[in-house]
Design a protein around this motif. Sequence first.
Motif, PDB file in Angstrom:
ATOM      1  N   VAL A  11      -0.432   3.071  13.979  1.00 15.11           N
ATOM      2  CA  VAL A  11      -0.356   2.200  12.794  1.00 15.11           C
ATOM      3  C   VAL A  11      -1.625   2.157  11.949  1.00 15.11           C
ATOM      4  O   VAL A  11      -1.537   1.932  10.745  1.00 15.11           O
ATOM      5  CB  VAL A  11       0.052   0.754  13.173  1.00 15.11           C
ATOM      6  N   LEU A  12      -2.787   2.367  12.530  1.00 13.90           N
ATOM      7  CA  LEU A  12      -4.030   2.238  11.761  1.00 13.90           C
ATOM      8  C   LEU A  12      -4.186   3.292  10.662  1.00 13.90           C
ATOM      9  O   LEU A  12      -4.531   2.944   9.529  1.00 13.90           O
ATOM     10  CB  LEU A  12      -5.243   2.250  12.698  1.00 13.90           C
ATOM     11  N   PRO A  13      -3.947   4.578  10.947  1.00 15.31           N
ATOM     12  CA  PRO A  13      -4.109   5.559   9.863  1.00 15.31           C
ATOM     13  C   PRO A  13      -3.219   5.284   8.653  1.00 15.31           C
ATOM     14  O   PRO A  13      -3.597   5.587   7.530  1.00 15.31           O
ATOM     15  CB  PRO A  13      -3.727   6.884  10.539  1.00 15.31           C
ATOM     16  N   LYS A  14      -2.063   4.675   8.875  1.00 20.67           N
ATOM     17  CA  LYS A  14      -1.166   4.382   7.752  1.00 20.67           C
ATOM     18  C   LYS A  14      -1.779   3.370   6.796  1.00 20.67           C
ATOM     19  O   LYS A  14      -1.418   3.318   5.635  1.00 20.67           O
ATOM     20  CB  LYS A  14       0.181   3.891   8.272  1.00 20.67           C
ATOM     21  N   SER A  15      -2.724   2.567   7.290  1.00 21.54           N
ATOM     22  CA  SER A  15      -3.408   1.628   6.395  1.00 21.54           C
ATOM     23  C   SER A  15      -4.707   2.217   5.874  1.00 21.54           C
ATOM     24  O   SER A  15      -5.235   1.738   4.872  1.00 21.54           O
ATOM     25  CB  SER A  15      -3.688   0.298   7.110  1.00 21.54           C
ATOM     26  N   PHE A  44       2.105 -16.132  11.078  1.00 23.43           N
ATOM     27  CA  PHE A  44       1.337 -16.643   9.945  1.00 23.43           C
ATOM     28  C   PHE A  44      -0.107 -16.157  10.014  1.00 23.43           C
ATOM     29  O   PHE A  44      -0.678 -15.736   9.000  1.00 23.43           O
ATOM     30  CB  PHE A  44       1.390 -18.176   9.910  1.00 23.43           C
ATOM     31  N   VAL A  45      -0.725 -16.210  11.194  1.00 22.06           N
ATOM     32  CA  VAL A  45      -2.120 -15.766  11.341  1.00 22.06           C
ATOM     33  C   VAL A  45      -2.249 -14.285  10.979  1.00 22.06           C
ATOM     34  O   VAL A  45      -3.139 -13.904  10.214  1.00 22.06           O
ATOM     35  CB  VAL A  45      -2.645 -16.040  12.776  1.00 22.06           C
ATOM     36  N   PHE A  46      -1.374 -13.444  11.507  1.00 24.11           N
ATOM     37  CA  PHE A  46      -1.433 -12.017  11.186  1.00 24.11           C
ATOM     38  C   PHE A  46      -1.157 -11.771   9.704  1.00 24.11           C
ATOM     39  O   PHE A  46      -1.824 -10.951   9.070  1.00 24.11           O
ATOM     40  CB  PHE A  46      -0.444 -11.219  12.045  1.00 24.11           C
ATOM     41  N   THR A  47      -0.188 -12.483   9.145  1.00 21.52           N
ATOM     42  CA  THR A  47       0.144 -12.295   7.733  1.00 21.52           C
ATOM     43  C   THR A  47      -1.001 -12.744   6.829  1.00 21.52           C
ATOM     44  O   THR A  47      -1.338 -12.057   5.857  1.00 21.52           O
ATOM     45  CB  THR A  47       1.444 -13.046   7.387  1.00 21.52           C
ATOM     46  N   MET A  48      -1.610 -13.874   7.138  1.00 22.94           N
ATOM     47  CA  MET A  48      -2.756 -14.337   6.342  1.00 22.94           C
ATOM     48  C   MET A  48      -3.924 -13.357   6.440  1.00 22.94           C
ATOM     49  O   MET A  48      -4.586 -13.067   5.440  1.00 22.94           O
ATOM     50  CB  MET A  48      -3.205 -15.730   6.789  1.00 22.94           C
ATOM     51  N   SER A  49      -4.176 -12.848   7.633  1.00 21.76           N
ATOM     52  CA  SER A  49      -5.241 -11.854   7.794  1.00 21.76           C
ATOM     53  C   SER A  49      -4.961 -10.635   6.929  1.00 21.76           C
ATOM     54  O   SER A  49      -5.845 -10.140   6.227  1.00 21.76           O
ATOM     55  CB  SER A  49      -5.369 -11.428   9.258  1.00 21.76           C
ATOM     56  N   GLY A  50      -3.728 -10.168   6.976  1.00 22.99           N
ATOM     57  CA  GLY A  50      -3.343  -9.023   6.153  1.00 22.99           C
ATOM     58  C   GLY A  50      -3.444  -9.311   4.672  1.00 22.99           C
ATOM     59  O   GLY A  50      -3.914  -8.477   3.893  1.00 22.99           O
ATOM     60  N   ALA A  51      -3.007 -10.501   4.263  1.00 22.42           N
ATOM     61  CA  ALA A  51      -3.055 -10.868   2.842  1.00 22.42           C
ATOM     62  C   ALA A  51      -4.498 -10.945   2.341  1.00 22.42           C
ATOM     63  O   ALA A  51      -4.813 -10.463   1.247  1.00 22.42           O
ATOM     64  CB  ALA A  51      -2.340 -12.196   2.621  1.00 22.42           C
ATOM     65  N   VAL A  52      -5.380 -11.514   3.132  1.00 27.45           N
ATOM     66  CA  VAL A  52      -6.784 -11.622   2.727  1.00 27.45           C
ATOM     67  C   VAL A  52      -7.436 -10.240   2.677  1.00 27.45           C
ATOM     68  O   VAL A  52      -8.189  -9.938   1.743  1.00 27.45           O
ATOM     69  CB  VAL A  52      -7.548 -12.587   3.658  1.00 27.45           C
ATOM     70  N   HIS A  53      -7.137  -9.390   3.659  1.00 28.95           N
ATOM     71  CA  HIS A  53      -7.666  -8.024   3.620  1.00 28.95           C
ATOM     72  C   HIS A  53      -7.109  -7.265   2.406  1.00 28.95           C
ATOM     73  O   HIS A  53      -7.843  -6.525   1.747  1.00 28.95           O
ATOM     74  CB  HIS A  53      -7.335  -7.282   4.911  1.00 28.95           C
ATOM     75  N   ALA A  54      -5.825  -7.448   2.127  1.00 24.98           N
ATOM     76  CA  ALA A  54      -5.221  -6.793   0.967  1.00 24.98           C
ATOM     77  C   ALA A  54      -5.866  -7.271  -0.326  1.00 24.98           C
ATOM     78  O   ALA A  54      -6.146  -6.464  -1.223  1.00 24.98           O
ATOM     79  CB  ALA A  54      -3.713  -7.052   0.942  1.00 24.98           C
ATOM     80  N   LEU A  55      -6.119  -8.551  -0.439  1.00 25.80           N
ATOM     81  CA  LEU A  55      -6.777  -9.094  -1.622  1.00 25.80           C
ATOM     82  C   LEU A  55      -8.187  -8.522  -1.782  1.00 25.80           C
ATOM     83  O   LEU A  55      -8.598  -8.166  -2.889  1.00 25.80           O
ATOM     84  CB  LEU A  55      -6.833 -10.625  -1.539  1.00 25.80           C
ATOM     85  N   ALA A  56      -8.896  -8.391  -0.681  1.00 22.07           N
ATOM     86  CA  ALA A  56     -10.239  -7.810  -0.729  1.00 22.07           C
ATOM     87  C   ALA A  56     -10.181  -6.358  -1.197  1.00 22.07           C
ATOM     88  O   ALA A  56     -11.007  -5.929  -2.021  1.00 22.07           O
ATOM     89  CB  ALA A  56     -10.912  -7.910   0.628  1.00 22.07           C
ATOM     90  N   ILE A  57      -9.214  -5.599  -0.705  1.00 20.79           N
ATOM     91  CA  ILE A  57      -9.064  -4.197  -1.115  1.00 20.79           C
ATOM     92  C   ILE A  57      -8.765  -4.119  -2.609  1.00 20.79           C
ATOM     93  O   ILE A  57      -9.343  -3.314  -3.337  1.00 20.79           O
ATOM     94  CB  ILE A  57      -7.948  -3.518  -0.289  1.00 20.79           C
ATOM     95  N   PRO A  62      -4.259   5.701   2.611  1.00 21.97           N
ATOM     96  CA  PRO A  62      -4.173   5.412   1.170  1.00 21.97           C
ATOM     97  C   PRO A  62      -5.526   5.046   0.555  1.00 21.97           C
ATOM     98  O   PRO A  62      -5.809   5.416  -0.580  1.00 21.97           O
ATOM     99  CB  PRO A  62      -3.199   4.234   1.088  1.00 21.97           C
ATOM    100  N   LYS A  63      -6.366   4.376   1.286  1.00 26.87           N
ATOM    101  CA  LYS A  63      -7.672   3.981   0.750  1.00 26.87           C
ATOM    102  C   LYS A  63      -8.573   5.184   0.541  1.00 26.87           C
ATOM    103  O   LYS A  63      -9.421   5.184  -0.347  1.00 26.87           O
ATOM    104  CB  LYS A  63      -8.347   2.949   1.662  1.00 26.87           C
ATOM    105  N   VAL A  64      -8.379   6.225   1.327  1.00 28.94           N
ATOM    106  CA  VAL A  64      -9.170   7.448   1.155  1.00 28.94           C
ATOM    107  C   VAL A  64      -8.790   8.134  -0.155  1.00 28.94           C
ATOM    108  O   VAL A  64      -9.640   8.621  -0.884  1.00 28.94           O
ATOM    109  CB  VAL A  64      -8.955   8.402   2.354  1.00 28.94           C
ATOM    110  N   SER A 104      -6.875   1.415  -6.197  1.00 27.33           N
ATOM    111  CA  SER A 104      -5.635   1.429  -6.971  1.00 27.33           C
ATOM    112  C   SER A 104      -4.405   1.394  -6.068  1.00 27.33           C
ATOM    113  O   SER A 104      -3.294   1.226  -6.540  1.00 27.33           O
ATOM    114  CB  SER A 104      -5.592   2.658  -7.888  1.00 27.33           C
ATOM    115  N   CYS A 105      -4.608   1.577  -4.790  1.00 23.85           N
ATOM    116  CA  CYS A 105      -3.506   1.481  -3.832  1.00 23.85           C
ATOM    117  C   CYS A 105      -4.092   1.060  -2.483  1.00 23.85           C
ATOM    118  O   CYS A 105      -5.300   0.970  -2.334  1.00 23.85           O
ATOM    119  CB  CYS A 105      -2.763   2.809  -3.700  1.00 23.85           C
ATOM    120  N   GLY A 106      -3.234   0.788  -1.544  1.00 24.78           N
ATOM    121  CA  GLY A 106      -3.701   0.477  -0.199  1.00 24.78           C
ATOM    122  C   GLY A 106      -3.602  -0.982   0.194  1.00 24.78           C
ATOM    123  O   GLY A 106      -3.696  -1.308   1.368  1.00 24.78           O
ATOM    124  N   ALA A 107      -3.430  -1.874  -0.781  1.00 23.92           N
ATOM    125  CA  ALA A 107      -3.388  -3.299  -0.446  1.00 23.92           C
ATOM    126  C   ALA A 107      -2.145  -3.644   0.372  1.00 23.92           C
ATOM    127  O   ALA A 107      -2.243  -4.340   1.380  1.00 23.92           O
ATOM    128  CB  ALA A 107      -3.457  -4.142  -1.711  1.00 23.92           C
TER     129      ALA A 107
END
Length: 184
Positions: free
Chosen positions: A171-175, A96-109, A178-180, A115-118
Amino acid sequence: MRAWIVTFFLFYSICLYNTIHDALAFIFVGTGFDNPEDWPPLFGDIREATSIRNFWGKFWHRLVYRSYTSYGILISKHIFRLPKSSFIGKLFINFFVFTMSGAVHALAIWQLGYSCGAWVELRFYIFNFFGVILEMAAMAAYNKVTGGYKLNNTLSKTIGYTWVFMFLFTVLPKSQYPKVFCSP
């Protein structure tokens, strides 16, 4: 390129967050609203980052950890009726902690206009949860096979740092890629 992304991500984040933290601490402590002890350091000791678990739990900032953990415990206990101290309960709370962190970061993006990357940002955090599970399983298997044999401290830390770097290298470059390509 991947090595640069991991290095840049770490040092850029540390510098940016510490600069904001220190500037706000200077303002609030300087004006007397807060005391210096109200502004502890954001990051732990990078020498503790010898596993994915330690990277997130002992080194990386923990600004939202307590609130996300509290919500995870609430959901785990009252909705799923999992005992907090059970293995499954602990797994759910960490997931849950990791998923919430990801969801909040995705929402910020998404809010920043990308247009992609979330979704890949959310995936990055979920991959980190599974990285922790993988290293726990590997350590359990190692201990079972070797009877709990402890490696030389320097060798152990070298293996740990290499593991964390290679995991982030994977795993980091895969996130980040897309933002680039779809920045606003």
